[in-house]
Enzyme design. Structure first.
Site, PDB file in Angstrom:
ATOM      1  N   GLY A   1      -4.824   0.105  11.647  1.00 44.04           N
ATOM      2  CA  GLY A   1      -3.999  -0.813  10.819  1.00 44.04           C
ATOM      3  C   GLY A   1      -4.548  -2.046  10.204  1.00 44.04           C
ATOM      4  O   GLY A   1      -5.549  -2.645  10.149  1.00 44.04           O
ATOM      5  N   ASN A   2      -3.506  -2.988   9.460  1.00 41.85           N
ATOM      6  CA  ASN A   2      -3.758  -4.410   9.103  1.00 41.85           C
ATOM      7  C   ASN A   2      -4.900  -3.986   7.946  1.00 41.85           C
ATOM      8  O   ASN A   2      -6.084  -4.540   8.027  1.00 41.85           O
ATOM      9  CB  ASN A   2      -4.076  -5.390  10.232  1.00 41.85           C
ATOM     10  CG  ASN A   2      -4.237  -6.616   9.519  1.00 41.85           C
ATOM     11  OD1 ASN A   2      -5.318  -7.496   9.604  1.00 41.85           O
ATOM     12  ND2 ASN A   2      -3.381  -7.130   8.933  1.00 41.85           N
ATOM     13  N   LEU A   3      -4.893  -3.092   7.132  1.00 45.51           N
ATOM     14  CA  LEU A   3      -5.873  -2.458   6.189  1.00 45.51           C
ATOM     15  C   LEU A   3      -6.083  -3.589   5.099  1.00 45.51           C
ATOM     16  O   LEU A   3      -5.365  -4.170   4.642  1.00 45.51           O
ATOM     17  CB  LEU A   3      -5.111  -1.249   5.603  1.00 45.51           C
ATOM     18  CG  LEU A   3      -4.500  -0.337   6.531  1.00 45.51           C
ATOM     19  CD1 LEU A   3      -4.105   0.737   5.708  1.00 45.51           C
ATOM     20  CD2 LEU A   3      -5.761   0.292   7.524  1.00 45.51           C
TER      21      LEU A   3
ATOM     22  N   ASP B   1     -18.993  -1.567  11.362  1.00 44.78           N
ATOM     23  CA  ASP B   1     -19.327  -1.050  12.932  1.00 44.78           C
ATOM     24  C   ASP B   1     -20.071  -0.265  13.110  1.00 44.78           C
ATOM     25  O   ASP B   1     -19.960   1.141  13.468  1.00 44.78           O
ATOM     26  CB  ASP B   1     -17.648  -0.488  13.355  1.00 44.78           C
ATOM     27  CG  ASP B   1     -16.678  -1.597  13.167  1.00 44.78           C
ATOM     28  OD1 ASP B   1     -16.817  -2.741  13.974  1.00 44.78           O
ATOM     29  OD2 ASP B   1     -15.659  -1.475  12.410  1.00 44.78           O
TER      30      ASP B   1
ATOM     31  N   GLY C   1     -11.860  -2.581   2.751  1.00 45.84           N
ATOM     32  CA  GLY C   1     -13.095  -1.852   3.390  1.00 45.84           C
ATOM     33  C   GLY C   1     -12.318  -0.658   3.925  1.00 45.84           C
ATOM     34  O   GLY C   1     -12.638   0.381   3.541  1.00 45.84           O
ATOM     35  N   HIS C   2     -11.044  -0.720   4.568  1.00 44.60           N
ATOM     36  CA  HIS C   2     -10.376   0.319   4.905  1.00 44.60           C
ATOM     37  C   HIS C   2      -9.935   1.380   3.565  1.00 44.60           C
ATOM     38  O   HIS C   2     -10.280   2.578   3.599  1.00 44.60           O
ATOM     39  CB  HIS C   2      -9.025   0.247   5.740  1.00 44.60           C
ATOM     40  CG  HIS C   2      -9.215  -0.482   6.659  1.00 44.60           C
ATOM     41  ND1 HIS C   2      -8.787  -1.818   6.918  1.00 44.60           N
ATOM     42  CD2 HIS C   2      -9.690  -0.470   8.046  1.00 44.60           C
ATOM     43  CE1 HIS C   2      -8.931  -2.237   8.339  1.00 44.60           C
ATOM     44  NE2 HIS C   2      -9.538  -1.403   9.030  1.00 44.60           N
TER      45      HIS C   2
ATOM     46  N   MET D   1     -15.984  -7.633   4.928  1.00 44.08           N
ATOM     47  CA  MET D   1     -14.486  -7.397   5.161  1.00 44.08           C
ATOM     48  C   MET D   1     -14.233  -7.188   6.828  1.00 44.08           C
ATOM     49  O   MET D   1     -14.701  -6.176   7.475  1.00 44.08           O
ATOM     50  CB  MET D   1     -13.866  -6.317   4.385  1.00 44.08           C
ATOM     51  CG  MET D   1     -13.878  -7.162   2.661  1.00 44.08           C
ATOM     52  SD  MET D   1     -12.526  -6.465   1.771  1.00 44.08           S
ATOM     53  CE  MET D   1     -13.226  -7.030   0.255  1.00 44.08           C
TER      54      MET D   1
HETATM   55  O1  PAF Z   1     -12.814   0.970  13.936  1.00 41.34           O
HETATM   56  C1  PAF Z   1     -11.701   0.759  14.224  1.00 41.34           C
HETATM   57  O2  PAF Z   1     -10.524   0.609  13.691  1.00 41.34           O
HETATM   58  C2  PAF Z   1     -11.413   1.759  15.595  1.00 41.34           C
HETATM   59  O3  PAF Z   1     -12.346   1.428  16.586  1.00 41.34           O
HETATM   60  C3  PAF Z   1     -10.932   3.290  15.649  1.00 41.34           C
HETATM   61  C4  PAF Z   1     -12.407   3.865  15.210  1.00 41.34           C
HETATM   62  C5  PAF Z   1      -9.717   3.250  14.547  1.00 41.34           C
HETATM   63  C6  PAF Z   1     -10.615   3.778  16.906  1.00 41.34           C
HETATM   64  O4  PAF Z   1      -9.600   3.163  17.485  1.00 41.34           O
END
Ligand code: PAF
Length: 282
Positions: free
Chosen positions: A31-33, A152, A36-37, A186
């Site tokens: 969450g907290n999008l 990540d 990037g998301h 981001m």
């Molecule tokens: O990258 C993230 O937001 C978290 O590590 C994930 C992949 C959703 C797992 O909780």
């Protein structure tokens, strides 16, 4: 967009999609999008009929000194952003359903080797928590494709290794890091930076870019490049955790033959830990 919090309801929906042979893409998040998301979602939409996004702040991947309770929870805003992108399902499971027997009893997934190095060395148990929750979410959503950000980078490699090791029937797709106009990757954590720290933050990526171009120009004194990089960051006000130059696939120190490298860095600005990376092809 359907918002589902019950696992059996999700499974029933999954059965319906399967009956009509839909391709299902999955974007797991906490969450907290930010953009990037949302770019992960946009990419997922290009490849699938159905896009499922999950929001679950996973207690298992937080260390004892990392503030799980303070993690920003912005469900209404997040749902509005996903609705605007025409996401099919937002899955928001409850902690008590995900960890039904309690965290202490939880069966876990651990990807050895790659989970213990770099970020894993600084955050013991973190990748066990990530692999476990991602495995559980994959079991619930049963996607054909799953999308993760390259920001990540180590997490992405851990998940790819887990999928291979456990013969999971899905494809994991990494999506390029979304950056602010000044180069800062981001991240939900950027909001913790004060104005002075925010002005410094893009230097982390600048430093990685400088090391990358030095390597591309033929420098092979990796440990010197790393120590100069850390020294430079420290002089400018960062507290560097690591800079590492690694093989981009297995994250081991590169051999002479390796052509796909990644430079990874983590550094604190105040209490905020920023991470970033850059890939290079030799
Ligand atoms: O990258 C993230 O937001 C978290 O590590 C994930 C992949 C959703 C797992 O909780």
């Amino acid at each position: 967009m359907q918002i589902i919090s019950d696992i059996p309801v999700l499974r029933e929906q999954r059965r319906e999609w399967q009956a009509s042979a839909k391709v299902i893409a999955f974007v797991p998040t906490m969450g907290n999008l930010h953009q990037g998301h949302l770019n992960l979602v946009r990419e997922a939409k290009k490849h699938a009929d159905i896009v499922v996004v999950s929001i679950f702040v996973n207690p298992m991947q937080f260390g004892p000194d990392e503030d799980l309770d303070a993690y920003p929870r912005t469900l209404n805003d997040d749902a509005a952003k996903l609705e605007a992108l025409d996401v099919s399902v937002l899955f928001v499971p409850k902690v008590s359903d995900i960890y039904a027997r309690g965290l202490e009893q939880q069966t876990f997934v651990e990807v050895p080797g790659i989970s213990y190095m770099i970020c894993g060395a600084s955050r013991p148990g973190h990748f066990r928590g990530v692999a476990t929750i991602v495995c559980k979410l994959f079991n619930m959503v049963q996607p054909n494709l799953a999308f993760f950000g390259e920001k990540d980078f180590q997490q992405l490699q851990v998940i790819k290794a887990m999928v291979t090791d456990l013969s999971m029937n899905l494809q994991v797709i990494g999506v390029a890091t979304t950056r602010e106009s000044d180069g800062l990757a981001m991240s939900s954590r950027n909001q913790y930076l004060n104005a002075e720290q925010r002005a410094l933050a893009p230097i982390l990526y600048e430093q990685l870019t400088m090391i990358a171009s030095a390597i591309e120009q033929g420098r092979r004194d990796f440990s010197m490049l790393v120590s100069l990089g850390k020294q430079h960051l420290a002089e400018l006000g960062f507290n560097p955790d690591y800079i590492e130059i690694r093989n981009a696939e297995n994250l081991l120190p590169p051999g002479h033959e390796d052509t796909q490298l990644v430079i990874l860095a983590a550094a604190f600005l105040g209490k905020t830990r920023l991470i970033d990376n850059i890939q290079i092809q030799l």
